[in-house]
Design an enzyme around this catalytic site. Structure first.
Site, PDB file in Angstrom:
ATOM      1  N   GLY A  12       0.700  -1.368   0.013  1.00 15.37           N
ATOM      2  CA  GLY A  12       0.008  -0.069   0.161  1.00 15.37           C
ATOM      3  C   GLY A  12       0.967   1.280   0.050  1.00 15.37           C
ATOM      4  N   ASP A 147      -0.581   1.445   8.848  1.00 19.23           N
ATOM      5  CA  ASP A 147      -1.000   0.477  10.146  1.00 19.23           C
ATOM      6  C   ASP A 147      -0.018   0.541  11.513  1.00 19.23           C
ATOM      7  OD1 ASP A 147      -2.662  -0.148   8.007  1.00 19.23           O
ATOM      8  OD2 ASP A 147      -1.828  -2.025   7.461  1.00 19.23           O
ATOM      9  N   ARG A 182     -26.828  13.274  15.253  1.00 21.64           N
ATOM     10  CA  ARG A 182     -26.669  11.667  14.968  1.00 21.64           C
ATOM     11  C   ARG A 182     -25.544  10.925  15.444  1.00 21.64           C
ATOM     12  NH1 ARG A 182     -27.705  13.308   8.483  1.00 21.64           N
ATOM     13  NH2 ARG A 182     -29.993  12.821   8.568  1.00 21.64           N
ATOM     14  N   MET A 189      -8.812   2.371   8.895  1.00 19.82           N
ATOM     15  CA  MET A 189      -8.164   0.989   8.123  1.00 19.82           C
ATOM     16  C   MET A 189      -7.176   0.559   9.450  1.00 19.82           C
ATOM     17  SD  MET A 189      -6.986   1.954   4.234  1.00 19.82           S
ATOM     18  CE  MET A 189      -7.901   1.542   3.079  1.00 19.82           C
ATOM     19  N   ARG A 191      -5.798  -2.905   9.224  1.00 19.98           N
ATOM     20  CA  ARG A 191      -5.938  -4.312   9.307  1.00 19.98           C
ATOM     21  C   ARG A 191      -5.939  -4.966  10.584  1.00 19.98           C
ATOM     22  NH1 ARG A 191      -2.039  -5.886   4.899  1.00 19.98           N
ATOM     23  NH2 ARG A 191      -3.379  -5.962   3.050  1.00 19.98           N
ATOM     24  N   HIS A 292      -9.530   4.883   1.785  1.00 17.90           N
ATOM     25  CA  HIS A 292      -8.120   5.383   1.082  1.00 17.90           C
ATOM     26  C   HIS A 292      -7.791   7.031   1.227  1.00 17.90           C
ATOM     27  CE1 HIS A 292      -8.638   1.574  -0.514  1.00 17.90           C
ATOM     28  NE2 HIS A 292      -7.454   1.405  -0.638  1.00 17.90           N
ATOM     29  N   LEU A 293      -8.853   7.742   1.934  1.00 19.58           N
ATOM     30  CA  LEU A 293      -8.728   8.835   2.291  1.00 19.58           C
ATOM     31  C   LEU A 293      -7.445   9.013   3.081  1.00 19.58           C
ATOM     32  CD1 LEU A 293     -12.240  10.454   2.615  1.00 19.58           C
ATOM     33  CD2 LEU A 293     -10.882  10.830   0.768  1.00 19.58           C
TER      34      LEU A 293
END
Ligand code: F6P
Length: 368
Positions: A12, A147, A182, A189, A191, A292-293
């Site tokens: 990545g 990560d 709300r 992300m 993993r 992916h941002l």
């Protein structure tokens, strides 16, 4: 005589890779250091990670143009300030059991006249790098992954930029969450490692944080949110890692199957949780996956600095012939560690030290 070194990014992308390449090249070509080092270097960038070394035909001009980039100070001059990877990347595993192309890769490495190879990678790509080292390739690793799940280093390039992206995105979400009263479930992300959720949640002030290292109870999440509502809070933010799962359930992954290293693509647990909270409570719930941002955007100052330090450190390792190792940050200092050790296990959140399994948040106080 010049020693020719290859450099590639695999797995990545993330912000800070270009900075590492920029400083690696600048250090390698620094004329003032030639008398000290006693050697001169030539740096070849390999396009699209391991794929470039598999596809390249070193005796064909067009192929060389497509898969390699001669790197000098002018070529990388502005790279340090840009996110992503200018070298390109792929998730190809040269040791894929169904199509092992490691011998071809090594043949091309030799034909290109490379005498060492620098791999910017995460757990899987550096795993492949270590296997190449075992087959005789002189490897130096640079840890990069949002990560931050590699052992034997306190930092991996890209993490800080991803944390900042999460924080900025939650700032935006807060505004609309507040307007509408709300609940927002925000999936990040990471993993199998909960660092991005935990520290992204801390930085953005998330009210509930769910990490892969501790299976959560949906009922408890609902209860925590309802308690906040009763206390007069207009809205709440739930930060959930893509690898987190409700107790008794499996991880939720996307339908697109597995990557070249056999990993499922995680994603969707936030949507599942949002629906469950909606069913269990009278709260209005929305779900956002940051996806992916978190990997895009410019590198933060910290990632530029760490790219610089890791890039220069990697070149020093080549000069010292410290192969089969990875540059690393330990206790604030740049050092190197054996790849074998860094790959023994993933670096996960130590729940007892950092996470409240009762309130689903980070342990902030000295005494809790
Ligand atoms: O390892 C980095 C990472 O961003 C993970 O957090 C995520 O699960 C994965 O890569 C996504 O991979 P891809 O970019 O191939 O969809």
């Amino acid at each position: 005589m010049k020693i020719r070194i290859g450099i590639l990014s695999a797995g990545g992308d993330c912000a800070g890779i270009n900075s590492a390449v920029h400083w690696f090249v600048n250090s390698a070509l620094d004329k003032d250091l030639v008398p000290l080092r006693g050697v001169m270097f030539e740096i070849i960038g390999i396009v699209d990670g391991y794929k470039g070394l598999i596809e390249v035909k070193p005796d064909k001009k067009d192929s060389m143009k497509a898969w390699t980039i001669p790197l000098d100070a002018e070529a990388v001059r502005t790279w340090d300030r840009y996110g992503g990877t200018r070298l390109g990347t792929t998730r190809i595993n040269p040791f894929d059991p169904k199509n092992d192309v490691s011998d071809l890769l090594i043949e091309n490495y030799k034909k290109l006249g490379l005498e060492a190879l620098v791999i910017l990678g995460g757990f899987d790509s550096l795993g492949a790098a270590y296997r190449l080292y075992r087959k005789g390739v002189k490897i130096v690793g640079i840890p990069k992954t949002i990560d931050r799940d590699l052992s034997e280093t306190d930092y991996t390039i890209g993490y800080d930029s991803a944390l900042n992206a999460i924080t900025e995105d939650v700032d935006r979400i807060r505004i609309t969450a507040g307007s509408h009263s709300r609940i927002f479930v925000v999936e990040c992300m990471g993993r199998r490692a909960g660092w991005l959720a935990l520290e992204g949640g801390e930085a953005s002030g998330a009210d509930v944080i769910l990490i892969p290292e501790h299976d959560f109870l949906i009922e408890r999440v609902s209860e925590l949110l309802q308690t906040r509502k009763k206390a007069g809070k207009r809205y709440s933010i739930v930060m959930i890692s893509e690898g987190a799962k409700p107790r008794g359930m499996e991880e939720i992954h996307e339908k697109r199957g597995r990557d070249g290293f056999g990993n499922y693509y995680l994603g969707g647990v936030g949507g599942f949780l949002a629906e469950e909270i909606q069913k269990q409570t009278d709260l209005e719930v929305r779900y956002v996956a940051l996806r992916h941002l978190q990997r895009g955007g410019s590198p933060t100052a910290y990632d530029r600095r760490m790219g610089r330090k890791f890039g220069i450190g990697a070149l020093d390792m080549i000069v010292n012939e410290d192969f089969g190792r990875m540059v690393s940050l330990k206790h604030g200092q740049i050092t190197s560690v054996p790849l074998k050790k860094a790959l023994e296990k993933l670096r996960l959140v130590e729940v007892e030290k950092f996470y409240s399994t009762k309130d689903y948040r980070s342990l902030d106080h000295i005494m809790e």
